[in-house]
Design an enzyme around this catalytic site. Structure first.
Site, mmCIF file in Angstrom:
data_model
loop_
_atom_site.group_PDB
_atom_site.id
_atom_site.type_symbol
_atom_site.label_atom_id
_atom_site.label_comp_id
_atom_site.label_asym_id
_atom_site.label_seq_id
_atom_site.Cartn_x
_atom_site.Cartn_y
_atom_site.Cartn_z
ATOM 1 N N ASP A 197 84.686 -44.878 45.000
ATOM 2 C CA ASP A 197 86.111 -44.534 43.870
ATOM 3 C C ASP A 197 87.340 -44.454 44.569
ATOM 4 O O ASP A 197 87.775 -43.458 44.303
ATOM 5 C CB ASP A 197 85.299 -43.419 42.893
ATOM 6 C CG ASP A 197 86.277 -43.035 41.904
ATOM 7 O OD1 ASP A 197 86.713 -43.891 41.357
ATOM 8 O OD2 ASP A 197 86.465 -41.648 41.906
ATOM 9 N N GLU A 446 77.524 -39.099 49.551
ATOM 10 C CA GLU A 446 76.413 -39.559 48.468
ATOM 11 C C GLU A 446 75.662 -40.937 48.900
ATOM 12 O O GLU A 446 75.599 -41.750 47.995
ATOM 13 C CB GLU A 446 77.443 -39.794 47.140
ATOM 14 C CG GLU A 446 77.988 -38.536 46.753
ATOM 15 C CD GLU A 446 78.503 -38.534 45.145
ATOM 16 O OE1 GLU A 446 78.606 -39.957 44.703
ATOM 17 O OE2 GLU A 446 78.775 -37.826 44.740
ATOM 18 N N TYR A 499 78.366 -33.003 38.924
ATOM 19 C CA TYR A 499 79.397 -33.088 38.041
ATOM 20 C C TYR A 499 78.741 -32.740 36.549
ATOM 21 O O TYR A 499 78.981 -33.515 35.861
ATOM 22 C CB TYR A 499 80.252 -34.499 38.122
ATOM 23 C CG TYR A 499 81.080 -34.588 39.264
ATOM 24 C CD1 TYR A 499 82.421 -34.260 39.083
ATOM 25 C CD2 TYR A 499 80.627 -35.099 40.270
ATOM 26 C CE1 TYR A 499 83.466 -34.565 40.195
ATOM 27 C CE2 TYR A 499 81.519 -35.479 41.512
ATOM 28 C CZ TYR A 499 82.678 -35.039 41.439
ATOM 29 O OH TYR A 499 83.625 -35.230 42.382
ATOM 30 N N GLU A 535 81.651 -30.990 46.106
ATOM 31 C CA GLU A 535 82.559 -31.645 44.921
ATOM 32 C C GLU A 535 81.972 -31.184 43.691
ATOM 33 O O GLU A 535 80.776 -30.950 43.443
ATOM 34 C CB GLU A 535 82.116 -33.328 44.736
ATOM 35 C CG GLU A 535 82.867 -33.901 46.012
ATOM 36 C CD GLU A 535 82.760 -35.529 45.716
ATOM 37 O OE1 GLU A 535 82.543 -35.953 44.780
ATOM 38 O OE2 GLU A 535 82.774 -36.025 46.938
HETATM 39 C C1 GCB Z 1 81.926 -38.620 43.463
HETATM 40 C C2 GCB Z 1 82.425 -39.409 44.698
HETATM 41 C C3 GCB Z 1 83.990 -39.446 44.615
HETATM 42 C C4 GCB Z 1 84.452 -39.567 43.563
HETATM 43 C C5 GCB Z 1 83.797 -38.728 42.531
HETATM 44 C C6 GCB Z 1 84.626 -38.917 40.950
HETATM 45 O O1 GCB Z 1 80.863 -37.999 43.365
HETATM 46 O O2 GCB Z 1 81.925 -38.905 45.836
HETATM 47 O O3 GCB Z 1 84.189 -40.123 45.676
HETATM 48 O O4 GCB Z 1 85.832 -39.878 43.444
HETATM 49 O O5 GCB Z 1 82.594 -38.461 42.512
HETATM 50 O O6 GCB Z 1 85.525 -38.310 40.704
HETATM 51 O O7 GCB Z 1 83.923 -39.641 40.303
#
Ligand code: GCB
Length: 630
Positions: A197, A446, A499, A535
């Site tokens: 990403d 990841e 997330y 994260e």
């Molecule tokens: C993740 C990735 C990161 C992305 C992020 C997102 O898990 O490690 O590279 O930018 O999510 O914002 O989706």
């Protein structure tokens, strides 16, 4: 030739070249025996089009690029696919060519210098010619490479460097990507696709230097540090020299220690070899390197002044910045100088508009100002090694770095990939091993670690890292569920990305606290290792306010953070949770996708480094934590 074959030209070429070298990669620093000349500035630039291989077929490295056809002027360092407004350049897949002329002073030859050519990073693969001679092949972006080019230079005259750069990513590159053939109105086309990403910025991203050394020179230095209870700082050093001694010639190495005001420090050296190439330095009442806010003088750096003398050659002098500190880790804690440290930090990117990933001192200065303003003490170099100039800031400001190699979404676990993955780590460790700011090695972001093959793959990667450096713990940012992940068992410290209330159940911030508390506890219970959150976060469009909060609004990002903070506060009382790193420091550019509005907007700062509401919210927390813990 098929589209796939042409696109991977350099990647394939470099695969044929064994490029793991044992030579050092010290950052070029001026001294009484070394001159450093920057080749940054405007370079000729040309896309290899319409025939992707035209540059090789017509041997563009044999002449001035400007004589091969129309060229553009491209700034170095910068990402060529961000600077120009032409969509064809932004979306280019395959080879591009750069060249630049420079003057090699006659005095360099008269003084008998060696001349090295060094690139801080070219993304992704590079081939370099000096005056038509192929001198360098390097694959994997974000890492430096160099070569002694003395024999290829014309002294007292103009010389030319030509660089071919390939930005194609394949199943066996680090990071991985794939190519897809599509049909268009104007015929078939090959496009690059990825799972990661961030934008696949390409070009000569960091400074290009020429630097000189005497014939016998300091090639590499290895430093580890310690201190005793009565405040004696210990610096263990090992010096490797390059070049060969003539018969009968002897060599001697001497060390001086300078304090951070460049004044000679009182010290003693216990040398355990005759030539002085290795030994232990003792400094009474040593000042330790501490992270930001854990001490009133964070980031204290000494300088090791190393002088290599030989019977018939000019002495070589190299000054290496060194911070004295220890790192330890247990099943529940991470300690700096025997004090438990709690990481208050970020995931980040090297990213800004116009320059892309091009190294820029003004931007780095602003970023470090903001990191300190917000009260953070750490970040992860997601998802690749950052510029050495940026790492210098981390050393000097006392910012702890989780240093990551470029392996993102690791998949397929082939031997070929494993070889490149470990090469990226070998080069990273060689580059950053002496930096006090580097507190952990992160071997992946990841990875598809639920696959069976991930077990032996990551076992090997971790053992490989340990064979290079036993002084720092190994971690990774994992996102497969703890019960199916096979990488965590091999790590020293578990990082996890999650997330909740964003990709999972967006809008439902009420799920966050219990889920994060539960997941972190399960990771710890499974592995009996310290855990930190690498994260979490939510996109917010700066200036979008919605009440009640709604996804993409500044209010929603703040609310989601607050729920995480509650979980982190509970976890901190549980004694295994060592830190929180929000995703992301600033908004950044990604590939075009309908789930991103002009890029990823999970920054607490905008791409222009203006604070969102979330930045003030985080600032309150990080300063409160600092006041409570440091
Ligand atoms: C993740 C990735 C990161 C992305 C992020 C997102 O898990 O490690 O590279 O930018 O999510 O914002 O989706």
């Amino acid at each position: 030739m098929s589209a796939i074959m042409w696109c991977a030209t350099l990647v394939c070429i470099s695969a044929l070249v064994t490029c793991v070298s044992t030579a050092g990669i010290l950052y070029p620093r001026e001294s009484e025996s070394r001159e450093v000349k920057s080749l940054d500035g405007m370079w000729n630039f040309r896309l290899s089009l319409p025939d992707p291989l035209v540059g090789f077929k017509e041997r563009w490295y044999m002449k001035d690029l400007s004589k091969t056809g129309p060229v553009l002027q491209m700034p170095v360092p910068s990402s060529y696919n961000d600077v120009m407004v032409d969509k064809k350049i932004r979306d280019h897949v395959g080879l591009v060519w750069y060249d630049k002329s420079f003057f090699a002073p006659e005095s360099w030859r008269q003084q008998g210098y060696r001349v090295f050519l060094r690139f801080g990073s070219v993304n992704y693969a590079a081939q370099v010619w000096v005056n038509t001679h192929l001198v360098l092949n390097h694959e994997i972006g974000h890492l430096p490479f160099q070569r002694d080019i003395t024999a290829n230079l014309k002294f007292g005259r103009l010389n030319r460097i030509t660089v071919a750069v390939d930005n194609v990513l394949l199943a066996t590159t680090v990071p991985q990507g794939s190519l897809q053939n599509i049909s268009t109105n104007t015929g078939p086309k090959t496009i690059q696709t990825y799972t990661f990403d961030f934008f696949n910025y390409a070009g000569i991203h960091r400074s290009v230097f020429l630097y000189t050394t005497p014939v016998v020179y300091i090639d590499d230095v290895d430093v580890t540090t310690n201190y005793t209870e009565d405040s004696v700082g210990l610096i263990n050093y090992k010096i490797q020299y390059g070049g060969s001694l003539s018969s009968g010639e002897t060599l001697n190495c001497s060390i001086t220690v300078l304090n951070n005001e460049n004044v000679r420090e009182k010290f003693t050296v216990i040398t355990d070899d005759e030539e002085g190439l290795s030994g232990i330095i003792k400094i009474e009442n040593a000042k330790l390197w501490w992270p930001y806010l854990m001490h009133e003088e964070p980031g204290y750096m000494y300088t090791l002044e190393i002088r290599l003398s030989t019977t018939w050659n000019v002495d070589d002098v190299y000054r290496l910045p060194v911070g004295i500190r220890t790192i330890k880790w247990t099943n529940t804690a991470f300690l700096i100088n025997n004090k438990p440290a709690y990481l208050r930090g970020f995931g980040r990117h090297e990213d800004s508009d116009i320059r892309g990933k091009g190294m820029d001192y003004a931007l780095v200065t602003r970023d470090y100002d903001l990191i300190k303003w917000i009260g953070a003490n750490s970040y992860r170099t997601s998802h690749y090694p950052y510029a050495e100039e940026i790492m210098d800031f981390a050393d000097r400001h006392g910012i702890m770095i989780v240093d990551e190699c470029p392996s993102v979404d690791t998949d397929n676990f082939s031997d070929k990939l494993l070889k490149k993955h470990t090469t990226s780590l070998a080069e990273l460790i060689k580059r950053d091993k002496n930096r006090p700011s580097v507190i952990m090695w992160s071997i992946a972001n990841e990875p598809r670690s639920h696959h069976k093959e991930a077990d032996s793959y990551f076992k090997y990667v971790v053992e490989f890292v340990k064979s290079k450096d036993k002084t720092r713990p190994v971690t990774a940012a994992l996102n497969k569920w703890y019960s199916i992940d096979r990488a965590g068992q091999h790590l020293d410290i578990i990082g996890f990305n999650r997330y909740n209330a964003w990709y999972t159940l967006p809008g439902h911030t009420e799920i966050i606290q219990s889920r994060i508390e539960d997941e972190a506890a399960k990771w710890h219970a499974k592995h009996n290792k310290p855990v930190f959150m690498t994260e979490y976060g939510a996109d917010s469009y700066a200036g979008l306010h919605m009440s009640p909060s709604f996804v993409w609004s500044e209010e929603y990002q703040v609310e989601l953070m607050s729920e995480h903070f509650k979980a982190f506060d509970t976890l901190r009382t549980k004694n295994f949770f060592i830190g929180e790193m929000i995703w992301n420091f600033a908004d950044f550019k990604t590939e075009q996708t309908v789930t991103r509005v002009g890029g990823n907007k999970k920054g607490v700062f905008t791409r222009q480094r203006e604070p969102k509401s979330s930045a003030y919210h985080l600032r309150k927390r990080y300063w409160a934590l600092a006041n409570q813990l440091d």
